[in-house]
Write an enzyme that holds these catalytic residues in place. Structure first.
Site, PDB file in Angstrom:
ATOM      1  N   SER A  56      -9.729   4.386  -7.229  1.00  0.00           N
ATOM      2  CA  SER A  56     -10.232   5.765  -7.405  1.00  0.00           C
ATOM      3  C   SER A  56      -9.818   6.665  -6.244  1.00  0.00           C
ATOM      4  O   SER A  56      -9.442   7.833  -6.452  1.00  0.00           O
ATOM      5  CB  SER A  56     -11.756   5.771  -7.562  1.00  0.00           C
ATOM      6  OG  SER A  56     -12.374   5.019  -6.539  1.00  0.00           O
ATOM      7  N   HIS A  59     -12.460  -2.300 -11.427  1.00  0.00           N
ATOM      8  CA  HIS A  59     -12.906  -1.422 -10.327  1.00  0.00           C
ATOM      9  C   HIS A  59     -14.361  -1.014 -10.608  1.00  0.00           C
ATOM     10  O   HIS A  59     -15.223  -1.870 -10.783  1.00  0.00           O
ATOM     11  CB  HIS A  59     -11.911  -0.244 -10.244  1.00  0.00           C
ATOM     12  CG  HIS A  59     -12.077   0.658  -9.065  1.00  0.00           C
ATOM     13  ND1 HIS A  59     -12.627   0.267  -7.867  1.00  0.00           N
ATOM     14  CD2 HIS A  59     -11.726   1.986  -8.882  1.00  0.00           C
ATOM     15  CE1 HIS A  59     -12.626   1.283  -7.009  1.00  0.00           C
ATOM     16  NE2 HIS A  59     -12.093   2.334  -7.603  1.00  0.00           N
ATOM     17  N   HIS A  74     -12.605  -9.727  -4.495  1.00  0.00           N
ATOM     18  CA  HIS A  74     -12.208  -8.432  -3.943  1.00  0.00           C
ATOM     19  C   HIS A  74     -10.760  -8.486  -3.490  1.00  0.00           C
ATOM     20  O   HIS A  74     -10.283  -9.526  -3.033  1.00  0.00           O
ATOM     21  CB  HIS A  74     -13.098  -8.033  -2.758  1.00  0.00           C
ATOM     22  CG  HIS A  74     -13.075  -6.564  -2.499  1.00  0.00           C
ATOM     23  ND1 HIS A  74     -12.114  -5.971  -1.716  1.00  0.00           N
ATOM     24  CD2 HIS A  74     -13.864  -5.563  -2.956  1.00  0.00           C
ATOM     25  CE1 HIS A  74     -12.329  -4.669  -1.692  1.00  0.00           C
ATOM     26  NE2 HIS A  74     -13.388  -4.385  -2.442  1.00  0.00           N
ATOM     27  N   ARG A 118     -22.144  -3.987   1.474  1.00  0.00           N
ATOM     28  CA  ARG A 118     -22.839  -3.045   0.577  1.00  0.00           C
ATOM     29  C   ARG A 118     -23.745  -3.820  -0.377  1.00  0.00           C
ATOM     30  O   ARG A 118     -24.820  -3.364  -0.747  1.00  0.00           O
ATOM     31  CB  ARG A 118     -21.820  -2.205  -0.216  1.00  0.00           C
ATOM     32  CG  ARG A 118     -20.930  -1.347   0.651  1.00  0.00           C
ATOM     33  CD  ARG A 118     -19.833  -0.696  -0.181  1.00  0.00           C
ATOM     34  NE  ARG A 118     -18.953  -1.675  -0.782  1.00  0.00           N
ATOM     35  CZ  ARG A 118     -17.951  -1.397  -1.600  1.00  0.00           C
ATOM     36  NH1 ARG A 118     -17.707  -0.137  -1.939  1.00  0.00           N
ATOM     37  NH2 ARG A 118     -17.185  -2.343  -2.105  1.00  0.00           N
ATOM     38  N   ASP A 163     -20.691  -4.345  -6.711  1.00  0.00           N
ATOM     39  CA  ASP A 163     -21.079  -4.129  -8.107  1.00  0.00           C
ATOM     40  C   ASP A 163     -22.015  -5.214  -8.635  1.00  0.00           C
ATOM     41  O   ASP A 163     -22.656  -5.032  -9.663  1.00  0.00           O
ATOM     42  CB  ASP A 163     -19.827  -4.058  -8.997  1.00  0.00           C
ATOM     43  CG  ASP A 163     -19.035  -2.797  -8.747  1.00  0.00           C
ATOM     44  OD1 ASP A 163     -19.654  -1.783  -8.377  1.00  0.00           O
ATOM     45  OD2 ASP A 163     -17.801  -2.823  -8.903  1.00  0.00           O
TER      46      ASP A 163
HETATM   47  C1  LIG Z   1     -16.110  -1.336  -6.457  1.00  0.00           C
HETATM   48  C2  LIG Z   1     -15.087  -2.350  -6.776  1.00  0.00           C
HETATM   49  O1  LIG Z   1     -14.063  -2.018  -7.304  1.00  0.00           O
HETATM   50  S1  LIG Z   1     -15.352  -3.932  -6.290  1.00  0.00           S
HETATM   51  C3  LIG Z   1     -14.431  -4.927  -7.463  1.00  0.00           C
HETATM   52  C4  LIG Z   1     -15.081  -4.899  -8.818  1.00  0.00           C
HETATM   53  N1  LIG Z   1     -14.396  -5.747  -9.799  1.00  0.00           N
HETATM   54  C5  LIG Z   1     -14.925  -6.918 -10.233  1.00  0.00           C
HETATM   55  O2  LIG Z   1     -15.989  -7.328  -9.804  1.00  0.00           O
HETATM   56  C6  LIG Z   1     -14.155  -7.640 -11.310  1.00  0.00           C
HETATM   57  C7  LIG Z   1     -14.016  -9.129 -10.978  1.00  0.00           C
HETATM   58  N2  LIG Z   1     -13.134  -9.317  -9.865  1.00  0.00           N
HETATM   59  C8  LIG Z   1     -11.765  -9.299 -10.023  1.00  0.00           C
HETATM   60  O3  LIG Z   1     -11.235  -9.157 -11.125  1.00  0.00           O
HETATM   61  C9  LIG Z   1     -10.887  -9.427  -8.795  1.00  0.00           C
HETATM   62  O4  LIG Z   1     -11.538 -10.183  -7.813  1.00  0.00           O
HETATM   63  C10 LIG Z   1     -10.469  -8.064  -8.205  1.00  0.00           C
HETATM   64  C11 LIG Z   1      -9.825  -7.170  -9.269  1.00  0.00           C
HETATM   65  C12 LIG Z   1     -11.664  -7.316  -7.632  1.00  0.00           C
HETATM   66  C13 LIG Z   1      -9.451  -8.312  -7.094  1.00  0.00           C
HETATM   67  O5  LIG Z   1      -8.281  -8.820  -7.676  1.00  0.00           O
HETATM   68  P1  LIG Z   1      -7.198  -9.605  -6.832  1.00  0.00           P
HETATM   69  O6  LIG Z   1      -6.966  -8.920  -5.530  1.00  0.00           O
HETATM   70  O7  LIG Z   1      -6.021  -9.789  -7.707  1.00  0.00           O
HETATM   71  O8  LIG Z   1      -7.955 -10.977  -6.545  1.00  0.00           O
HETATM   72  P2  LIG Z   1      -7.339 -12.393  -6.140  1.00  0.00           P
HETATM   73  O9  LIG Z   1      -6.092 -12.217  -5.338  1.00  0.00           O
HETATM   74  O10 LIG Z   1      -8.442 -13.176  -5.566  1.00  0.00           O
HETATM   75  O11 LIG Z   1      -6.918 -12.988  -7.565  1.00  0.00           O
HETATM   76  C14 LIG Z   1      -6.338 -14.255  -7.688  1.00  0.00           C
HETATM   77  C15 LIG Z   1      -6.695 -14.844  -9.040  1.00  0.00           C
HETATM   78  O12 LIG Z   1      -8.119 -15.047  -9.080  1.00  0.00           O
HETATM   79  C16 LIG Z   1      -8.654 -14.396 -10.206  1.00  0.00           C
HETATM   80  N3  LIG Z   1      -9.966 -13.845  -9.877  1.00  0.00           N
HETATM   81  C17 LIG Z   1     -10.275 -12.951  -8.913  1.00  0.00           C
HETATM   82  N4  LIG Z   1     -11.577 -12.622  -8.989  1.00  0.00           N
HETATM   83  C18 LIG Z   1     -12.100 -13.324 -10.006  1.00  0.00           C
HETATM   84  C19 LIG Z   1     -13.371 -13.391 -10.606  1.00  0.00           C
HETATM   85  N5  LIG Z   1     -14.387 -12.638 -10.183  1.00  0.00           N
HETATM   86  N6  LIG Z   1     -13.543 -14.214 -11.647  1.00  0.00           N
HETATM   87  C20 LIG Z   1     -12.525 -14.974 -12.110  1.00  0.00           C
HETATM   88  N7  LIG Z   1     -11.281 -14.938 -11.604  1.00  0.00           N
HETATM   89  C21 LIG Z   1     -11.076 -14.117 -10.567  1.00  0.00           C
HETATM   90  C22 LIG Z   1      -7.694 -13.256 -10.479  1.00  0.00           C
HETATM   91  O13 LIG Z   1      -7.839 -12.757 -11.800  1.00  0.00           O
HETATM   92  C23 LIG Z   1      -6.367 -13.911 -10.203  1.00  0.00           C
HETATM   93  O14 LIG Z   1      -6.051 -14.703 -11.322  1.00  0.00           O
HETATM   94  P3  LIG Z   1      -4.499 -14.851 -11.829  1.00  0.00           P
HETATM   95  O15 LIG Z   1      -3.807 -15.555 -10.715  1.00  0.00           O
HETATM   96  O16 LIG Z   1      -4.631 -15.631 -13.090  1.00  0.00           O
HETATM   97  O17 LIG Z   1      -3.989 -13.456 -12.033  1.00  0.00           O
HETATM   98  O1  LIG Z   2     -11.842  -1.492  -2.130  1.00  0.00           O
HETATM   99  C1  LIG Z   2     -11.594  -1.741  -3.323  1.00  0.00           C
HETATM  100  O2  LIG Z   2     -10.454  -2.065  -3.734  1.00  0.00           O
HETATM  101  C2  LIG Z   2     -12.658  -1.740  -4.344  1.00  0.00           C
HETATM  102  C3  LIG Z   2     -13.993  -1.351  -3.813  1.00  0.00           C
HETATM  103  O3  LIG Z   2     -14.763  -2.174  -3.373  1.00  0.00           O
HETATM  104  C4  LIG Z   2     -14.331   0.063  -3.798  1.00  0.00           C
HETATM  105  O4  LIG Z   2     -13.473   0.899  -4.102  1.00  0.00           O
HETATM  106  O5  LIG Z   2     -15.477   0.400  -3.470  1.00  0.00           O
END
Ligand SMILES: CC(=O)SCCNC(=O)CCNC(=O)[C@H](O)C(C)(C)COP(=O)(O)OP(=O)(O)OC[C@H]1O[C@@H](n2cnc3c(N)ncnc32)[C@H](O)[C@@H]1OP(=O)(O)O
Ligand SMILES: O=C([O-])CC(=O)C(=O)O
Length: 472
Positions: free
Chosen positions: A277, A307, A353, A362, A411
């Protein structure tokens, strides 16, 4: 109307400037000079190496954005101009009526983000009042547009549409179109748009929510004597005065809800520049799209389930899991549920993350909110499940072995607390995130224009160039 800052500036020193724009203006000469000096003398200094891995994995670890107000440490979490969440909770002014017992005001955080300084009580109060005055009215065309949208359109889409429609009000866009401003003046008009945008978010939020739950009839009214978060709460129908008090909250519980909004909105403002964002807002703004268009684009990024939409997904997840297990204390059943999700190649929302490698501070702050109110939360099974999960899920994710960070992100706790007080429209939850996130990226947008940061335009690589680099 454009406020004139120069008069205030000549009479007061930075310490006693009560107007945010005057305080920013005061800081400009030094910061412009510093940035220019660095650009001129140190542009050849290497920041790091970009690898093929980084190009192919969403630019992970690639330090290539300038961001002023917040920095994320993978182990310690976010800092706001160097201050941790705990520092902010100690130092930033809260609402005067809370007598130091409530959470700090997001308005105080906005002052910190924009100026790098902790505001005084008076500065915070003035900014609160200014935002309330600016936010008292929603442009009628935006109000009409929101009324006309299908009730079942996702609330985040409604928010993005409402914000984009306010481009009609943009003072910056108008001045630019007239050709009446030069590069050095841009920031002043961007600032006006930014403050006006942040100020109307309670009204937009209230309008979207009332359309979901009350046929569009208002649930509360906007009180110009009150702070931004209180007005969000009122317009959601959650205050004893100024709203219909949908859930018949007592004075104390309603006050807790207002403080939950203050806490939530105070700490979700920014997470350095690279998150979707913030980066989107910055990128779109770099084309000189006005703040309404820029942040509307940021909201569209926040609406993605990896996100901000994870806030909604977590609540749905907890509701479904609670229905599925016999008891939220049954660790085996909770683990089995998680494995079922992972084995079907889905993600556990609220965990993992892109940058953090420890539990999100947080998340801890949201948890502390519940721990300070044990009576309030003890019989809510979903809140208990959220807490239990924060111990169980990291073990399961570690065993699963893919996720680089198996810990809870912000989250995983936030939405279920809103749900607890009665915000049970699950798809709506990320809209409150959208209110908060305006503050960080839009503060940066003001500084982008002050510092003359140019249009963002990285070079892309096709597969044959990558193969050539790899000597394949
Ligand atoms: C405010 C925010 O934005 S905070 C983030 C909110 N998002 C979520 O909670 C959704 C769940 N989490 C995720 O999808 C991820 O952890 C993300 C998008 C936040 C970060 O993604 P990445 O930086 O790619 O994480 P990472 O390098 O650890 O990923 C490696 C593998 O683990 C997987 N993985 C990461 N987090 C999770 C999870 N919570 N559950 C299952 N698998 C996961 C990824 O999908 C990826 O799989 P792949 O190799 O098959 O593509
Ligand atoms: O930092 C990030 O990529 C996601 C996150 O936790 C936020 O935007 O608050």
């Amino acid at each position: 109307m454009l406020r004139h800052f120069t008069q205030t500036r000549s009479i007061h020193s930075t310490r006693t400037l009560f107007n945010l724009k005057a305080a920013i203006a005061d800081a400009i000469p030094k910061r412009r000079e510093e940035l220019l000096r660095i650009k001129k003398n140190f542009s050849d200094v290497k920041v790091g190496d970009i690898t093929v891995g980084s190009v192919l994995t969403g630019m992970r670890g690639n330090q290539s954005m300038y961001w002023e107000s917040t920095t994320l440490d993978p182990n310690e979490g976010i800092r706001f101009h160097g201050r941790t969440i705990a520092d902010c909770q100690k130092m930033l002014p809260g609402a005067p009526e809370d007598n130091g017992d409530g959470e700090f005001l997001p308005e105080s955080m906005l002052w910190l983000l924009m100026t790098g300084e902790i505001p005084t009580e008076e500065q915070s109060r003035q900014l609160t009042q200014e935002l309330a005055e600016r936010g008292a009215k929603l442009p009628s065309h935006t109000e009409k547009l929101l009324t006309s949208l299908p009730r079942d359109m996702h609330p985040m889409t409604q928010l993005a549409i409402a914000l984009a429609s306010m481009n009609k009000e943009s003072i910056f866009a108008k001045k630019y179109e007239e050709g009446s401003i030069g590069k050095k003046d841009y920031w002043e008009y961007i600032y006006e748009d930014v403050l006006n945008l942040i100020a109307v978010l309670p009204r937009i939020t209230g309008k979207i929510y009332s359309s979901l739950v009350n046929d569009g009839e208002p649930l509360g009214h906007f009180n110009v004597e009150k702070d931004w978060s209180y007005n969000i709460a009122s317009l959601l129908g959650m205050t004893v005065r100024d709203s219909v008090n949908v859930h018949s909250l007592t004075k104390e519980r309603s006050n807790d809800f207002v403080n939950l909004i203050r806490l939530y909105c105070g700490i979700h403002v920014d997470h350095e520049g690279g998150n979707v964002s913030a980066h989107t807002t910055h990128l779109v703004g770099s084309a000189l799209s006005d703040p309404y268009l820029s942040y509307s684009s940021g909201i569209m990024g926040l609406a993605g389930p990896l996100h901000g939409l994870a806030a909604q997904e977590v609540v749905r997840f907890l509701v479904e899991m609670e229905n599925d297990v016999d008891s939220v204390e049954n660790v085996k059943q909770v683990e089995d549920y998680l494995w079922k999700v992972l084995n079907s190649n889905r993600v556990i929302p609220g965990y993992g993350h892109a940058v953090l490698r420890k539990p999100d501070p947080r998340f801890d702050a949201m948890l502390n909110f519940t721990e300070a109110r044990p009576q309030e939360f003890k019989s809510n099974a979903k809140v208990q499940l959220m807490k239990n999960l924060s111990k169980i899920a990291p073990r399961v994710l570690q065993k699963h072995g893919k996720t680089k960070n198996p810990y809870p992100n912000v989250d995983s706790a936030s939405g279920i607390l809103f749900h607890h007080y009665g915000i049970d429209q699950l798809l709506f939850i990320t809209v409150i995130f959208g209110c908060s996130r305006a503050m960080g990226p839009l503060s940066q947008l003001v500084w982008d224009r002050i510092l003359g940061i140019p249009i963002e335009r990285p070079k892309s690589l096709d597969l044959s160039s990558i193969k050539k680099l790899c000597k394949i």
